[in-house]
Design a protein around this motif. Structure first.
Motif, short mmCIF file in Angstrom:
data_model
loop_
_atom_site.label_atom_id
_atom_site.label_comp_id
_atom_site.label_asym_id
_atom_site.label_seq_id
_atom_site.Cartn_x
_atom_site.Cartn_y
_atom_site.Cartn_z
N GLU A 75 -11.15 15.08 -3.03
CA GLU A 75 -10.59 13.87 -2.44
C GLU A 75 -9.61 13.30 -3.48
OE1 GLU A 75 -13.53 10.77 -2.09
OE2 GLU A 75 -14.10 10.97 -4.18
N ASP A 76 -8.68 12.46 -3.07
CA ASP A 76 -7.74 11.91 -4.05
C ASP A 76 -8.52 11.28 -5.21
OD1 ASP A 76 -5.80 12.73 -2.35
OD2 ASP A 76 -4.94 10.75 -1.98
N ILE A 77 -8.15 11.66 -6.44
CA ILE A 77 -8.88 11.14 -7.61
C ILE A 77 -7.87 10.51 -8.56
CG2 ILE A 77 -10.12 11.88 -9.71
CD1 ILE A 77 -11.66 13.87 -8.09
N GLN A 78 -8.22 9.34 -9.09
CA GLN A 78 -7.36 8.67 -10.07
C GLN A 78 -7.74 9.14 -11.47
OE1 GLN A 78 -4.90 6.65 -9.05
NE2 GLN A 78 -5.64 7.07 -6.96
N ALA A 79 -6.74 9.58 -12.24
CA ALA A 79 -7.02 10.00 -13.62
C ALA A 79 -5.81 9.67 -14.48
CB ALA A 79 -7.32 11.51 -13.67
N GLY A 80 -6.03 8.87 -15.51
CA GLY A 80 -4.97 8.55 -16.47
C GLY A 80 -3.76 7.90 -15.83
N GLY A 81 -3.97 7.10 -14.79
CA GLY A 81 -2.86 6.39 -14.16
C GLY A 81 -2.13 7.24 -13.12
N PHE A 82 -2.58 8.47 -12.88
CA PHE A 82 -1.97 9.33 -11.86
C PHE A 82 -2.98 9.58 -10.74
CE2 PHE A 82 0.01 10.46 -15.92
CZ PHE A 82 1.34 10.27 -15.60
N THR A 83 -2.43 10.00 -9.57
CA THR A 83 -3.33 10.39 -8.48
C THR A 83 -3.32 11.91 -8.38
OG1 THR A 83 -2.76 8.39 -7.29
CG2 THR A 83 -3.79 10.15 -6.00
N LEU A 84 -4.51 12.51 -8.48
CA LEU A 84 -4.63 13.96 -8.27
C LEU A 84 -4.95 14.13 -6.79
CD1 LEU A 84 -6.85 14.81 -11.39
CD2 LEU A 84 -4.36 14.97 -11.20
N PRO A 85 -4.02 14.70 -6.02
CA PRO A 85 -4.24 14.71 -4.57
C PRO A 85 -5.27 15.73 -4.13
CG PRO A 85 -2.15 15.77 -5.11
CD PRO A 85 -2.73 15.29 -6.41
N LYS A 86 -5.94 15.43 -3.03
CA LYS A 86 -6.93 16.33 -2.42
C LYS A 86 -6.30 17.72 -2.22
CE LYS A 86 -9.68 16.86 1.70
NZ LYS A 86 -10.14 16.36 2.96
N GLY A 87 -7.05 18.76 -2.57
CA GLY A 87 -6.57 20.13 -2.35
C GLY A 87 -5.89 20.74 -3.56
N LEU A 88 -5.53 19.89 -4.56
CA LEU A 88 -4.87 20.42 -5.77
C LEU A 88 -5.86 21.26 -6.59
CD1 LEU A 88 -2.62 20.27 -8.05
CD2 LEU A 88 -3.82 18.24 -8.85
N THR A 89 -5.38 22.35 -7.20
CA THR A 89 -6.24 23.11 -8.12
C THR A 89 -5.99 22.60 -9.54
OG1 THR A 89 -6.20 25.05 -6.72
CG2 THR A 89 -6.78 25.40 -9.02
N VAL A 90 -7.07 22.18 -10.19
CA VAL A 90 -6.93 21.76 -11.59
C VAL A 90 -7.60 22.79 -12.49
CG1 VAL A 90 -6.72 19.26 -11.24
CG2 VAL A 90 -8.98 20.28 -11.38
N ILE A 91 -7.07 22.93 -13.71
CA ILE A 91 -7.68 23.81 -14.70
C ILE A 91 -8.26 22.91 -15.78
CG2 ILE A 91 -7.27 25.69 -16.35
CD1 ILE A 91 -4.94 26.60 -14.59
N LEU A 92 -9.59 22.87 -15.85
CA LEU A 92 -10.24 22.01 -16.85
C LEU A 92 -10.34 22.80 -18.14
CD1 LEU A 92 -13.05 20.53 -14.56
CD2 LEU A 92 -10.68 19.76 -14.87
N ASN A 93 -9.71 22.27 -19.18
CA ASN A 93 -9.60 23.02 -20.42
C ASN A 93 -10.61 22.49 -21.45
OD1 ASN A 93 -8.83 24.28 -22.80
ND2 ASN A 93 -6.67 24.30 -22.23
#
Ligand code: HEM
Length: 528
Positions: free
Chosen positions: A407-425
């Protein structure tokens, strides 16, 4: 003449197709999804290609960019585009990891994990939502502390067996460095088979074959990650890699099926024996654990029993699902611990002063006794725990983790939109100099309670964090403590050049030593 005819007749169609594609790209590039991603800083993109040329650099170069260059340049989070269509956001700071890892919605795994799915099927590692919750609830009792306590005997028994193997290697290599990684890999596979599956694989030959299959499967997965066209199923299916993949997956499945069949047979035999006796509490486990006439490895409840018991109670839980879980446990449970053990002994070898401090602590706890380590000793092994944590900080077995934003997530003042693939480092997060000053140095004291006050809870996450953290974390810590407490009483680890820079591992889904983990091993005391 044919060409002129084709151009004359097809040009309107070509023109319309090109226009339609351009319009679709234009529409896509103005979508809310793309605008939110492009608000995040990142390296410059080329039209259509995005950062494709930046990424065509081989694993090690790419890992360096993801972990050091771009993370530092863009401040803990950056976006890249694989062509104009596939965006990724790479995250390497505790504050930015927290909202993603703590999210209570368990989303689907990203499509990039499809190749892994071919191997681990619908196991807990790839389930989402309610299905994941139910499976997690079902598996959690398998890691109850009473069950883990019953595994400590196996960790001790297997330590002695592995020590004999190390003795053989010492004899062969005589004060010369050798790679301990293969020995650790076989050792932790043995342990996992005994604890999880309740019976060790029948022959060394089968074990070797299994390890070879796993290595081949990893290689194929990595090649598919690096070559985006191999992620398109039909293209992959045409390749030679696909045939190899099918072969190795089938071979490893045969191994799992055999393990499951063996245990099922054993449980059946035990049940038949007990059919005339009253059975209390949780059927399967108790029927085995109460029998004093069976040998000890048969008495111990194995993790696999939890799955077999669930399938008895719920016919919807199929044999294929059991096999999928077994495959994930086998993969997730032995390579990670083998790597951590090997890197631990390597770091001890590089830092003889720290090794001595652990040995002194062990002497305080065990004195001259060669008794086995028990879970009651753990509370006193404080410095040893700091060294394990520092090893996991420098070398987290799973350095990068892919997640799909549910779901849309707020992180560091940005919105990470639903469906985006993130790479957690995690590798980069563990090297944040603001949290861990002088991050490349081995300093176990960082983890002493007085030095950990105020540290962000997501700054050290080798087992991930939040609801979908590693289910085997306690198991792994039990195993690491017991094995290390034994080995450092029996062996001394050293290297020929302690001043050489620390090994930088490569990445093959998990971290992997480039040239093996080379140390000199010598005897400190006799085996019990
Ligand atoms: C040093 C050892 C270990 C490390 C560093 C480690 C690390 C991790 C990490 C980072 C994850 C999260 C992966 C993701 O969400 O994509 C994970 C998940 C998992 N681990 Fe471990 N692990 C270790 C040992 C083990 C052991 C010993 C077992 C089993 C006996 C195990 C079983 C699992 C399973 C089943 C999951 C999936 C959990 C879920 O999706 O709910 N791990 N591990």
């Amino acid at each position: 003449m044919f060409i002129t005819f084709a151009i004359n007749n097809w040009s309107p169609l070509l023109f319309c197709t090109a226009l339609a594609i351009l319009l679709a790209v234009w529409y896509w590039s103005r979508s809310q999804f793309v605008r939110l991603i492009n608000a995040i800083p990142g390296p410059k993109c080329l039209p259509f290609l995005g950062n494709l040329l930046d990424l065509n650099a081989g694993y090690d170069e790419l890992f360096k960019k993801f972990t050091f260059d771009w993370i530092q340049k863009y401040g803990g989070m950056f976006r890249i585009w694989l062509t104009f269509y596939y965006p990724y956001v790479i995250i390497g700071s505790p504050e930015l990891l927290q909202p993603i890892l703590s999210c209570q919605i368990i989303g689907p795994v990203p499509k990039e994990c499809d190749p892994i799915k071919e191997h681990i099927g619908d196991s807990i590692g790839v389930l989402a939502g309610e299905e994941w919750k139910q499976r997690r609830r079902m598996l959690t009792p398998a890691f109850h502390f009473q069950i883990l306590n019953s595994f400590v005997d196996i960790f001790n028994e297997k330590s002695v067996e592995c020590a004999r193997t190390l003795d053989g290697a010492i004899e062969t290599h005589k004060d010369i460095e050798f790679d301990i990684m293969p020995i650790m890999t076989r050792f932790t596979l043995d342990i996992l088979c005994d604890t999880s599956m309740g019976r060790k694989p029948r022959t060394d030959e089968k074990k070797e074959l299994y390890l070879k299959n796993m290595e081949a499967i990893h290689r194929i997965h990595m090649e598919r990650f690096l070559k985006p066209w191999l992620q398109i199923k039909w293209i992959f299916k045409l390749s030679r890699l696909s045939r190899l993949n099918t072969f190795h997956i089938a071979a490893s499945r045969a191994f799992y099926d055999q393990v499951i069949e063996d245990r099922r047979q054993l449980l059946k035999e035990e049940k038949e024996k007990h059919s005339n006796q009253p059975v209390a509490g949780d059927g399967v486990n108790n029927s085995i654990s109460q029998d004093n006439n069976v040998d000890s490895s048969r008495k111990r409840p194995a993790l696999l029993d939890t799955l077999l018991k669930a399938s008895e109670e719920n016919p919807n839980f199929t044999d294929v699902q059991i096999r999928d879980e077994v495959s994930l446990f086998m993969i997730g449970g032995h390579e990670t611990t083998a790597f951590t053990l090997a890197m631990f002994f390597y770091l001890m070898a590089k830092h003889p002063g720290h090794q001595q401090l652990v040995v002194d602590e062990l002497a305080e706890v065990f004195g001259d006794s060669d008794r086995p380590c028990t879970s009651n000793d753990f509370a006193q092994l404080k410095y040893l725990d700091c060294c394990i944590k520092e090893t996991l900080r420098l070398y987290p077995g799973i350095p990068l983790m892919l997640r799909s934003i549910p779901e849309d997530i707020q992180a560091g003042g940005f919105t990470l939109p639903k469906g985006l693939t993130v790479i957690l480092n995690f590798y980069a997060t563990h090297r944040n100099p603001a949290v861990f000053p002088d991050p490349e140095s081995f300093k176990p004291e960082r983890f002493l309670p007085e030095n950990s006050i105020g540290r962000h809870p997501y700054a050290f996450v080798p087992f991930s964090a939040g609801p979908r953290n590693c289910i085997g974390q306690k198991y792994a810590m039990y195993e690491l403590r017991v094995v290390i407490a034994n080995f450092l009483r029996w062996f001394r680890f050293s290297v020929s050049d302690p001043s050489a820079p620390l090994e930088v591992p490569t990445i093959a889904i998990m971290l992997k030593p480039k040239n093996g983990v080379r140390v000199i091993v010598s005897r400190r005391s006799n085996l019990p």
